[in-house]
Motif scaffolding. Structure first.
Motif, PDB file in Angstrom:
ATOM      1  N   THR A  29       0.839  -1.204   0.000  1.00 28.13           N
ATOM      2  CA  THR A  29       0.000   0.000   0.000  1.00 28.13           C
ATOM      3  C   THR A  29       0.867   1.244   0.000  1.00 28.13           C
ATOM      4  OG1 THR A  29      -1.689  -1.171   1.239  1.00 28.13           O
ATOM      5  CG2 THR A  29      -1.834   1.232   1.216  1.00 28.13           C
ATOM      6  N   LEU A  30       0.575   2.156  -0.879  1.00 28.16           N
ATOM      7  CA  LEU A  30       1.358   3.384  -0.966  1.00 28.16           C
ATOM      8  C   LEU A  30       0.449   4.575  -0.743  1.00 28.16           C
ATOM      9  CD1 LEU A  30       3.394   2.625  -4.213  1.00 28.16           C
ATOM     10  CD2 LEU A  30       4.168   2.383  -1.852  1.00 28.16           C
ATOM     11  N   TYR A  31       1.048   5.613  -0.117  1.00 27.44           N
ATOM     12  CA  TYR A  31       0.270   6.849  -0.042  1.00 27.44           C
ATOM     13  C   TYR A  31       1.213   8.038   0.070  1.00 27.44           C
ATOM     14  CZ  TYR A  31       1.020   7.884   4.914  1.00 27.44           C
ATOM     15  OH  TYR A  31       1.567   8.210   6.125  1.00 27.44           O
ATOM     16  N   ALA A  32       0.753   9.153  -0.410  1.00 27.26           N
ATOM     17  CA  ALA A  32       1.527  10.382  -0.289  1.00 27.26           C
ATOM     18  C   ALA A  32       0.545  11.497  -0.007  1.00 27.26           C
ATOM     19  CB  ALA A  32       2.274  10.671  -1.587  1.00 27.26           C
ATOM     20  N   VAL A  33       0.783  12.211   1.062  1.00 26.83           N
ATOM     21  CA  VAL A  33      -0.118  13.288   1.465  1.00 26.83           C
ATOM     22  C   VAL A  33       0.564  14.617   1.190  1.00 26.83           C
ATOM     23  CG1 VAL A  33      -1.382  14.330   3.387  1.00 26.83           C
ATOM     24  CG2 VAL A  33      -1.122  11.854   3.260  1.00 26.83           C
ATOM     25  N   LYS A  34      -0.119  15.499   0.539  1.00 25.49           N
ATOM     26  CA  LYS A  34       0.446  16.808   0.222  1.00 25.49           C
ATOM     27  C   LYS A  34      -0.357  17.888   0.937  1.00 25.49           C
ATOM     28  CE  LYS A  34       2.135  15.598  -4.371  1.00 25.49           C
ATOM     29  NZ  LYS A  34       2.116  15.945  -5.799  1.00 25.49           N
ATOM     30  N   TRP A  35       0.382  18.833   1.499  1.00 26.60           N
ATOM     31  CA  TRP A  35      -0.261  19.973   2.143  1.00 26.60           C
ATOM     32  C   TRP A  35       0.061  21.212   1.324  1.00 26.60           C
ATOM     33  CZ3 TRP A  35       2.115  16.032   4.708  1.00 26.60           C
ATOM     34  CH2 TRP A  35       1.348  15.339   5.650  1.00 26.60           C
ATOM     35  N   ASN A  36      -0.939  21.869   0.823  1.00 27.37           N
ATOM     36  CA  ASN A  36      -0.724  23.056   0.000  1.00 27.37           C
ATOM     37  C   ASN A  36      -1.197  24.332   0.679  1.00 27.37           C
ATOM     38  OD1 ASN A  36       0.315  21.806  -2.452  1.00 27.37           O
ATOM     39  ND2 ASN A  36      -1.694  20.827  -2.544  1.00 27.37           N
ATOM     40  N   ARG A  37      -1.785  24.157   1.856  1.00 24.74           N
ATOM     41  CA  ARG A  37      -2.286  25.337   2.530  1.00 24.74           C
ATOM     42  C   ARG A  37      -1.243  25.884   3.488  1.00 24.74           C
ATOM     43  NH1 ARG A  37      -7.723  23.423   5.143  1.00 24.74           N
ATOM     44  NH2 ARG A  37      -6.420  21.605   5.529  1.00 24.74           N
ATOM     45  N   ARG A  38      -1.162  27.172   3.593  1.00 23.39           N
ATOM     46  CA  ARG A  38      -0.228  27.824   4.486  1.00 23.39           C
ATOM     47  C   ARG A  38      -0.999  28.569   5.571  1.00 23.39           C
ATOM     48  NH1 ARG A  38       3.331  27.149   7.066  1.00 23.39           N
ATOM     49  NH2 ARG A  38       4.531  26.466   5.259  1.00 23.39           N
ATOM     50  N   ARG A  39      -0.699  28.233   6.825  1.00 23.82           N
ATOM     51  CA  ARG A  39      -1.311  28.943   7.940  1.00 23.82           C
ATOM     52  C   ARG A  39      -0.277  29.847   8.575  1.00 23.82           C
ATOM     53  NH1 ARG A  39      -4.816  24.527  11.361  1.00 23.82           N
ATOM     54  NH2 ARG A  39      -6.078  23.741   9.659  1.00 23.82           N
ATOM     55  N   THR A 120      12.490  33.122  14.172  1.00 25.99           N
ATOM     56  CA  THR A 120      11.323  32.661  13.423  1.00 25.99           C
ATOM     57  C   THR A 120      11.740  32.341  11.999  1.00 25.99           C
ATOM     58  OG1 THR A 120       8.979  33.138  12.973  1.00 25.99           O
ATOM     59  CG2 THR A 120      10.556  34.946  12.657  1.00 25.99           C
ATOM     60  N   THR A 121      10.805  31.915  11.178  1.00 21.50           N
ATOM     61  CA  THR A 121      11.105  31.567   9.791  1.00 21.50           C
ATOM     62  C   THR A 121      10.089  32.188   8.855  1.00 21.50           C
ATOM     63  OG1 THR A 121       9.842  29.518  10.018  1.00 21.50           O
ATOM     64  CG2 THR A 121      12.208  29.370  10.328  1.00 21.50           C
ATOM     65  N   THR A 122      10.523  32.401   7.634  1.00 21.16           N
ATOM     66  CA  THR A 122       9.577  32.777   6.587  1.00 21.16           C
ATOM     67  C   THR A 122       8.829  31.529   6.128  1.00 21.16           C
ATOM     68  OG1 THR A 122      11.482  32.619   5.103  1.00 21.16           O
ATOM     69  CG2 THR A 122      10.732  34.831   5.697  1.00 21.16           C
ATOM     70  N   ALA A 123       7.648  31.740   5.572  1.00 18.54           N
ATOM     71  CA  ALA A 123       6.842  30.631   5.059  1.00 18.54           C
ATOM     72  C   ALA A 123       7.371  30.182   3.695  1.00 18.54           C
ATOM     73  CB  ALA A 123       5.383  31.066   4.948  1.00 18.54           C
ATOM     74  N   VAL A 124       6.797  29.115   3.174  1.00 16.46           N
ATOM     75  CA  VAL A 124       7.099  28.671   1.813  1.00 16.46           C
ATOM     76  C   VAL A 124       5.848  28.855   0.969  1.00 16.46           C
ATOM     77  CG1 VAL A 124       8.891  27.042   2.475  1.00 16.46           C
ATOM     78  CG2 VAL A 124       6.524  26.292   2.421  1.00 16.46           C
ATOM     79  N   ASP A 125       6.050  29.005  -0.333  1.00 17.46           N
ATOM     80  CA  ASP A 125       4.912  29.252  -1.220  1.00 17.46           C
ATOM     81  C   ASP A 125       4.036  28.014  -1.393  1.00 17.46           C
ATOM     82  OD1 ASP A 125       5.484  31.982  -1.827  1.00 17.46           O
ATOM     83  OD2 ASP A 125       7.117  31.294  -3.109  1.00 17.46           O
ATOM     84  N   PHE A 126       4.653  26.842  -1.439  1.00 13.98           N
ATOM     85  CA  PHE A 126       3.896  25.610  -1.625  1.00 13.98           C
ATOM     86  C   PHE A 126       4.385  24.576  -0.607  1.00 13.98           C
ATOM     87  CE2 PHE A 126       3.968  27.673  -5.757  1.00 13.98           C
ATOM     88  CZ  PHE A 126       2.613  27.734  -6.050  1.00 13.98           C
ATOM     89  N   GLU A 134       8.350  19.957   8.366  1.00  9.89           N
ATOM     90  CA  GLU A 134       9.460  20.594   7.662  1.00  9.89           C
ATOM     91  C   GLU A 134       9.194  22.063   7.375  1.00  9.89           C
ATOM     92  OE1 GLU A 134      12.131  19.771   3.645  1.00  9.89           O
ATOM     93  OE2 GLU A 134      11.142  18.122   4.682  1.00  9.89           O
ATOM     94  N   ASP A 135       7.959  22.429   7.125  1.00  7.66           N
ATOM     95  CA  ASP A 135       7.619  23.815   6.816  1.00  7.66           C
ATOM     96  C   ASP A 135       6.772  24.465   7.905  1.00  7.66           C
ATOM     97  OD1 ASP A 135       8.953  23.851   4.340  1.00  7.66           O
ATOM     98  OD2 ASP A 135       7.264  22.867   3.371  1.00  7.66           O
ATOM     99  N   LEU A 136       6.629  23.812   9.032  1.00  8.22           N
ATOM    100  CA  LEU A 136       5.820  24.368  10.117  1.00  8.22           C
ATOM    101  C   LEU A 136       6.482  25.630  10.667  1.00  8.22           C
ATOM    102  CD1 LEU A 136       3.205  23.235  11.656  1.00  8.22           C
ATOM    103  CD2 LEU A 136       4.812  22.785  13.522  1.00  8.22           C
ATOM    104  N   LEU A 137       5.712  26.707  10.773  1.00  5.60           N
ATOM    105  CA  LEU A 137       6.252  27.954  11.308  1.00  5.60           C
ATOM    106  C   LEU A 137       6.317  27.871  12.830  1.00  5.60           C
ATOM    107  CD1 LEU A 137       4.377  30.634   9.153  1.00  5.60           C
ATOM    108  CD2 LEU A 137       6.697  29.757   8.853  1.00  5.60           C
ATOM    109  N   ILE A 138       7.516  28.055  13.364  1.00  2.00           N
ATOM    110  CA  ILE A 138       7.733  28.030  14.806  1.00  2.00           C
ATOM    111  C   ILE A 138       8.480  29.301  15.187  1.00  2.00           C
ATOM    112  CG2 ILE A 138       8.789  26.783  16.735  1.00  2.00           C
ATOM    113  CD1 ILE A 138       8.690  24.257  14.990  1.00  2.00           C
ATOM    114  N   THR A 139       7.991  29.997  16.207  1.00  3.78           N
ATOM    115  CA  THR A 139       8.609  31.238  16.674  1.00  3.78           C
ATOM    116  C   THR A 139       9.016  31.076  18.135  1.00  3.78           C
ATOM    117  OG1 THR A 139       7.312  32.607  15.160  1.00  3.78           O
ATOM    118  CG2 THR A 139       8.270  33.704  17.077  1.00  3.78           C
ATOM    119  N   THR A 140      10.236  31.481  18.442  1.00  6.69           N
ATOM    120  CA  THR A 140      10.744  31.461  19.817  1.00  6.69           C
ATOM    121  C   THR A 140      11.076  32.889  20.226  1.00  6.69           C
ATOM    122  OG1 THR A 140      11.720  29.283  19.413  1.00  6.69           O
ATOM    123  CG2 THR A 140      12.436  30.459  21.380  1.00  6.69           C
TER     124      THR A 140
END
Length: 440
Positions: A29-39, A120-126, A134-140
């Motif tokens: 069984t294979l699966y790949a989940v893509k997240w395209n939304r940016r919060r 903190t980090t800048t977001a990514v476009d996609f 990997e792209d989760l925005l975390i601020t300290t």
């Protein structure tokens, strides 16, 4: 990496080995989940000094508590703002990049009354990566005696458990936490842990994976449906002494050099039974050990050597010997697994950082079985900060260590116990982890 600053008021796996036959039957069984939304992170900050923060792919907007005092703001060692307005917009930044700010409150003579550091980090476009951390925005946010964290919500997670130096502090339902009364002289390691049912964003695939995972949980005597069907998330942040972090940017000593990242997988058991009764290989020898960065017993080991002074990265890799025995523990055959699908997928370098992607998929060389799979993305900055993000099967044991420039001591980055080798089959829930620092 080049960026220009314009200041203005703020307006607004396959997953792998000796597993039950039921798991082998579903391993395709294979699966790949893509997240395209940016919060964005929460607009209102929980820090006592930072009032608001917003990020997109090329901008970071900051607003802090103030009463029209003079202010000075540094990004790294670069002065990017002087003025009396407690706000700025830092523009033309690089997507998906870590940035550190020092906000100084001044008296009328230019003396420093207070300092606050923000990482903190800048977001990514996609957002199309398999590992959403990997792209989760975390601020300290660091101020005297206080450390605050804010992070994007993880879809499907209802609560987060917060730990400091291995001791649980609190369970929160919001994506923010502030720790007060912190000793300014010590290092502190915070961990945010969470679980959720298998991702529902692609409903058909999730339903199939959930049914299989729950079935495995019922069949396996030492497992449970909850363990089999829960994805795990671990976010770790190592914070340097506050008194050092709040020094003037000009007084901080930054260093770059050679790093060594070590990722090892191993089997803690001494012997493992082959569930396939028809095979001549009835028993396999395990590594029979616990976590140890220097152990010579392992299924696989990868060492990535990173040089941030002369940007480059190299991989040294090895696979352990697989040994099969009869029921009477008589030796039958041995072999080393292929390391063909164990490699640095790509290395990205620029003036400020080296970024590597390590892919791993290694199978039992003696019998047909799922592979041990993991992926790591590591970013190493010239200012000695780093950000590691990984995803792996919840089996076998996984351990990750790091040697920073100028030291021969291993730093523990990530350790995960096996939840049973059937967890290497593709439909099973994975473990997602991230470890980053704020020490300079």
């Amino acid at each position: 990496m080049n960026s220009q600053t314009q200041l203005q008021p703020l307006k607004q796996y396959r997953t792998g080995k000796i597993v039950p036959i039921a798991a082998l039957g579903i391993a395709g069984t294979l699966y790949a989940v893509k997240w395209n939304r940016r919060r964005k992170t929460a607009a209102s900050s929980h820090s006592r000094m930072l009032k608001k923060i917003e990020q997109d792919s090329k901008h970071i907007k900051l607003e802090w508590m103030g009463t029209n005092s003079p202010y000075r703001v540094f990004r790294g060692e670069e002065l990017v703002y002087e003025g009396v307005e407690p706000r700025l917009v830092d523009q033309n930044l690089v997507p998906g990049t870590l940035y550190t700010y020092c906000i100084e409150t001044l008296d009328d003579n230019g003396g420093v009354l207070d300092r606050m550091r923000i990482q903190t980090t800048t977001a990514v476009d996609f957002k199309e990566k398999e590992n959403l951390l990997e792209d989760l925005l975390i601020t300290t946010i660091v101020t005297s005696g206080q450390i605050s964290f804010e992070w994007e919500p993880i879809e499907g997670v209802s609560e987060y458990n917060i730990f400091r130096n291995g001791v649980k502090l609190e369970t929160v339902t919001s994506c923010a936490f502030t720790d007060n009364g912190i000793d300014d002289d010590d290092y502190h390691t915070y961990m945010i842990k969470a679980k959720r049912p298998l991702q529902r964003s692609e409903q058909v695939k999730w339903e199939l994976k959930s049914v299989i995972a729950n079935a495995v949980g019922v069949i396996k005597k030492d497992s449970s449906t909850e363990i089999a069907a829960d994805e795990e998330f671990t976010i770790t942040k190592r914070i340097g002494p506050i008194k050092e972090l709040l020094k003037s940017p000009k007084d901080r000593k930054l260093k770059s050099g050679n790093w060594q990242l070590r990722y090892t997988t191993f089997l803690k058991e001494e012997w493992l039974k082959n569930p396939n009764a028809a095979s001549q290989d009835q028993i396999f020898k395990g590594d029979h050990r616990s976590f140890d960065p220097d152990s010579s017993k392992f299924r696989t080991r990868g060492d990535v050597f990173i040089d941030t002074e002369n940007p480059s990265a190299l991989l040294s890799k090895a696979t352990g010997k697989t040994e099969a025995f009869s029921n009477e523990q008589e030796p039958i055959e041995t072999a080393n697994a292929s390391d063909e699908e164990f490699q640095l997928e790509k290395v990205l370098t620029d003036d400020d950082r080296v970024k590597v992607h390590l892919n791993h998929s290694v199978s039992n060389p003696l019998v047909l079985s799922p592979a041990i799979d993991y992926h790591v993305c590591g970013t190493f900055y010239k200012d000695n900060e780093f950000d590691l993000v990984g995803i792996h099967d919840q089996a076998p044991e996984h351990e990750v260590y790091l040697k920073e420039p100028g030291t021969d001591d291993w730093q523990v980055i990530h350790q995960a116990h096996s939840k049973g080798l059937e967890m290497m089959a593709d439909p099973m829930a994975n473990h997602y982890w991230r470890y980053s620092t704020f020490t300079n």
